[in-house]
Design a protein around this motif. Sequence first.
Motif, PDB file in Angstrom:
ATOM      1  N   VAL A  67       0.824  -1.204   0.000  1.00 33.50           N
ATOM      2  CA  VAL A  67       0.000   0.000   0.000  1.00 33.50           C
ATOM      3  C   VAL A  67       0.861   1.257   0.000  1.00 33.50           C
ATOM      4  O   VAL A  67       1.992   1.250   0.486  1.00 33.50           O
ATOM      5  N   LYS A  68       0.256   2.323  -0.542  1.00 35.51           N
ATOM      6  CA  LYS A  68       0.795   3.669  -0.353  1.00 35.51           C
ATOM      7  C   LYS A  68      -0.114   4.323   0.681  1.00 35.51           C
ATOM      8  O   LYS A  68      -1.341   4.123   0.639  1.00 35.51           O
ATOM      9  N   THR A  69       0.451   5.075   1.616  1.00 39.94           N
ATOM     10  CA  THR A  69      -0.346   5.687   2.678  1.00 39.94           C
ATOM     11  C   THR A  69      -0.174   7.209   2.647  1.00 39.94           C
ATOM     12  O   THR A  69       0.885   7.707   2.250  1.00 39.94           O
ATOM     13  N   ALA A  70      -1.204   7.925   3.065  1.00 39.88           N
ATOM     14  CA  ALA A  70      -1.101   9.385   3.240  1.00 39.88           C
ATOM     15  C   ALA A  70      -1.718   9.705   4.587  1.00 39.88           C
ATOM     16  O   ALA A  70      -2.797   9.195   4.918  1.00 39.88           O
ATOM     17  N   PHE A  71      -1.035  10.535   5.374  1.00 45.42           N
ATOM     18  CA  PHE A  71      -1.452  10.795   6.756  1.00 45.42           C
ATOM     19  C   PHE A  71      -1.902  12.231   6.995  1.00 45.42           C
ATOM     20  O   PHE A  71      -1.291  13.182   6.500  1.00 45.42           O
ATOM     21  N   PHE A  72      -2.961  12.331   7.815  1.00 43.97           N
ATOM     22  CA  PHE A  72      -3.505  13.619   8.270  1.00 43.97           C
ATOM     23  C   PHE A  72      -3.677  13.493   9.775  1.00 43.97           C
ATOM     24  O   PHE A  72      -4.223  12.487  10.247  1.00 43.97           O
ATOM     25  N   GLN A  73      -3.247  14.498  10.535  1.00 46.28           N
ATOM     26  CA  GLN A  73      -3.386  14.437  11.998  1.00 46.28           C
ATOM     27  C   GLN A  73      -4.634  15.192  12.425  1.00 46.28           C
ATOM     28  O   GLN A  73      -4.904  16.284  11.919  1.00 46.28           O
ATOM     29  N   ILE A  74      -5.393  14.619  13.363  1.00 44.21           N
ATOM     30  CA  ILE A  74      -6.538  15.337  13.936  1.00 44.21           C
ATOM     31  C   ILE A  74      -6.574  14.961  15.411  1.00 44.21           C
ATOM     32  O   ILE A  74      -6.897  13.828  15.763  1.00 44.21           O
ATOM     33  N   GLY A  75      -6.179  15.899  16.277  1.00 46.25           N
ATOM     34  CA  GLY A  75      -6.013  15.576  17.698  1.00 46.25           C
ATOM     35  C   GLY A  75      -4.929  14.526  17.851  1.00 46.25           C
ATOM     36  O   GLY A  75      -3.884  14.608  17.216  1.00 46.25           O
ATOM     37  N   GLN A  76      -5.239  13.499  18.654  1.00 44.28           N
ATOM     38  CA  GLN A  76      -4.264  12.421  18.887  1.00 44.28           C
ATOM     39  C   GLN A  76      -4.327  11.365  17.793  1.00 44.28           C
ATOM     40  O   GLN A  76      -3.564  10.415  17.797  1.00 44.28           O
ATOM     41  N   THR A  77      -5.312  11.538  16.914  1.00 45.15           N
ATOM     42  CA  THR A  77      -5.621  10.484  15.937  1.00 45.15           C
ATOM     43  C   THR A  77      -5.210  10.912  14.534  1.00 45.15           C
ATOM     44  O   THR A  77      -5.173  12.092  14.221  1.00 45.15           O
ATOM     45  N   LYS A  78      -4.909   9.914  13.718  1.00 50.59           N
ATOM     46  CA  LYS A  78      -4.580  10.193  12.317  1.00 50.59           C
ATOM     47  C   LYS A  78      -5.619   9.559  11.405  1.00 50.59           C
ATOM     48  O   LYS A  78      -6.217   8.532  11.762  1.00 50.59           O
ATOM     49  N   ILE A  79      -5.775  10.158  10.270  1.00 53.17           N
ATOM     50  CA  ILE A  79      -6.513   9.516   9.174  1.00 53.17           C
ATOM     51  C   ILE A  79      -5.430   8.981   8.249  1.00 53.17           C
ATOM     52  O   ILE A  79      -4.501   9.714   7.886  1.00 53.17           O
ATOM     53  N   GLU A  80      -5.533   7.707   7.895  1.00 50.34           N
ATOM     54  CA  GLU A  80      -4.550   7.082   7.011  1.00 50.34           C
ATOM     55  C   GLU A  80      -5.250   6.663   5.725  1.00 50.34           C
ATOM     56  O   GLU A  80      -6.042   5.716   5.735  1.00 50.34           O
ATOM     57  N   LEU A  81      -4.991   7.387   4.649  1.00 52.94           N
ATOM     58  CA  LEU A  81      -5.553   6.965   3.362  1.00 52.94           C
ATOM     59  C   LEU A  81      -4.686   5.837   2.828  1.00 52.94           C
ATOM     60  O   LEU A  81      -3.445   5.891   2.931  1.00 52.94           O
ATOM     61  N   LEU A  82      -5.330   4.833   2.260  1.00 54.21           N
ATOM     62  CA  LEU A  82      -4.621   3.647   1.759  1.00 54.21           C
ATOM     63  C   LEU A  82      -4.934   3.450   0.287  1.00 54.21           C
ATOM     64  O   LEU A  82      -6.114   3.322  -0.082  1.00 54.21           O
ATOM     65  N   GLU A  83      -3.893   3.418  -0.511  1.00 56.07           N
ATOM     66  CA  GLU A  83      -4.068   3.127  -1.942  1.00 56.07           C
ATOM     67  C   GLU A  83      -3.254   1.870  -2.249  1.00 56.07           C
ATOM     68  O   GLU A  83      -2.088   1.773  -1.843  1.00 56.07           O
ATOM     69  N   ALA A  84      -3.866   0.924  -2.949  1.00 58.66           N
ATOM     70  CA  ALA A  84      -3.166  -0.322  -3.281  1.00 58.66           C
ATOM     71  C   ALA A  84      -2.029  -0.051  -4.258  1.00 58.66           C
ATOM     72  O   ALA A  84      -2.163   0.766  -5.166  1.00 58.66           O
ATOM     73  N   THR A  85      -0.907  -0.752  -4.078  1.00 59.56           N
ATOM     74  CA  THR A  85       0.189  -0.620  -5.040  1.00 59.56           C
ATOM     75  C   THR A  85       0.299  -1.870  -5.916  1.00 59.56           C
ATOM     76  O   THR A  85       1.176  -1.953  -6.772  1.00 59.56           O
ATOM     77  N   SER A  86      -0.593  -2.847  -5.648  1.00 58.60           N
ATOM     78  CA  SER A  86      -0.587  -4.065  -6.472  1.00 58.60           C
ATOM     79  C   SER A  86      -1.995  -4.662  -6.439  1.00 58.60           C
ATOM     80  O   SER A  86      -2.744  -4.433  -5.483  1.00 58.60           O
ATOM     81  N   ALA A  87      -2.330  -5.432  -7.465  1.00 59.17           N
ATOM     82  CA  ALA A  87      -3.663  -6.042  -7.526  1.00 59.17           C
ATOM     83  C   ALA A  87      -3.852  -7.054  -6.395  1.00 59.17           C
ATOM     84  O   ALA A  87      -4.972  -7.369  -6.014  1.00 59.17           O
ATOM     85  N   GLU A  88      -2.724  -7.561  -5.838  1.00 58.67           N
ATOM     86  CA  GLU A  88      -2.814  -8.543  -4.730  1.00 58.67           C
ATOM     87  C   GLU A  88      -2.875  -7.869  -3.361  1.00 58.67           C
ATOM     88  O   GLU A  88      -2.923  -8.532  -2.339  1.00 58.67           O
ATOM     89  N   SER A  89      -2.856  -6.551  -3.355  1.00 53.88           N
ATOM     90  CA  SER A  89      -2.899  -5.841  -2.077  1.00 53.88           C
ATOM     91  C   SER A  89      -4.226  -6.097  -1.369  1.00 53.88           C
ATOM     92  O   SER A  89      -5.278  -6.142  -2.015  1.00 53.88           O
ATOM     93  N   PRO A  90      -4.213  -6.243  -0.025  1.00 54.86           N
ATOM     94  CA  PRO A  90      -5.485  -6.396   0.693  1.00 54.86           C
ATOM     95  C   PRO A  90      -6.429  -5.219   0.444  1.00 54.86           C
ATOM     96  O   PRO A  90      -7.654  -5.387   0.447  1.00 54.86           O
ATOM     97  N   VAL A  91      -5.850  -4.064   0.164  1.00 57.33           N
ATOM     98  CA  VAL A  91      -6.688  -2.876  -0.085  1.00 57.33           C
ATOM     99  C   VAL A  91      -7.350  -2.966  -1.468  1.00 57.33           C
ATOM    100  O   VAL A  91      -8.516  -2.580  -1.638  1.00 57.33           O
ATOM    101  N   ALA A  92      -6.646  -3.521  -2.453  1.00 55.04           N
ATOM    102  CA  ALA A  92      -7.245  -3.701  -3.784  1.00 55.04           C
ATOM    103  C   ALA A  92      -8.414  -4.673  -3.690  1.00 55.04           C
ATOM    104  O   ALA A  92      -9.499  -4.436  -4.233  1.00 55.04           O
ATOM    105  N   LYS A  93      -8.202  -5.764  -2.927  1.00 58.23           N
ATOM    106  CA  LYS A  93      -9.274  -6.771  -2.756  1.00 58.23           C
ATOM    107  C   LYS A  93     -10.468  -6.162  -2.032  1.00 58.23           C
ATOM    108  O   LYS A  93     -11.614  -6.438  -2.360  1.00 58.23           O
ATOM    109  N   PHE A  94     -10.184  -5.355  -1.021  1.00 59.09           N
ATOM    110  CA  PHE A  94     -11.248  -4.721  -0.228  1.00 59.09           C
ATOM    111  C   PHE A  94     -12.103  -3.828  -1.128  1.00 59.09           C
ATOM    112  O   PHE A  94     -13.332  -3.899  -1.110  1.00 59.09           O
TER     113      PHE A  94
END
Length: 133
Positions: A42-69
């Motif tokens: 996966v490729k990830t992009a992070f945004f901070q909000i308080g103590q928590t982050k938002i993590e965007l996930l983009e698949a880097t391969s067709a076999e990535s769990p994110v691509a399947k999801f």
Amino acid sequence: MNLSHIEHIGIAVKSIDEAKKYYEDVLGLKCYAVEEVKDQKVKTAFFQIGQTKIELLEATSAESPVAKFIEKRGEGIHHIAFATDDTNNALAEAEEKGIKTIDKTSRKGAEGLNIGFLHPKSTFGVLTEFCSK
Ligand code: CMX
């Protein structure tokens, strides 16, 4: 398990470049890091909000769990990650209590954190991650 807070919420997207515009231009958050996690495909992009982050996930391969999801369920919330002081202990404790783990021991995730997952079939449909420094 000593969980302290929600470390991040992982959101599966088809394109970080496209989704980033919403978080920055509409919600006014700032993307402070983009990182590829080769092990997780996966490729990830992070945004901070308080103590928590938002993590965007983009698949880097067709076999990535994110691509399947995305193929099965479309874009959306992919996992919730809890901060713990020790990922290995948290995984072991969950397993002792009858929860199916995906990882027996921690592996390296984004931002150098030690991460490990619980199976969504065992956690009421929510892919659950532990992470520790
Ligand atoms: N949330 C909830 N349910 C999920 C899910 C998710 N994120 N991903 C898959 N599932 C469900 C599927 O819908 C499917 O359910 P049904 O059997 O009812 O259809 C079931 O789990 C099995 O899914 P699958 O598509 O057959 O996929 P696999 O069994 O091959 O893998 C999983 C599922 C969770 C074990 C795998 O995606 C995994 O190991 N995930 C952990 C790693 C990961 O996601 N890494 C990316 C994030 C990286 C990071 O944060 O750094």
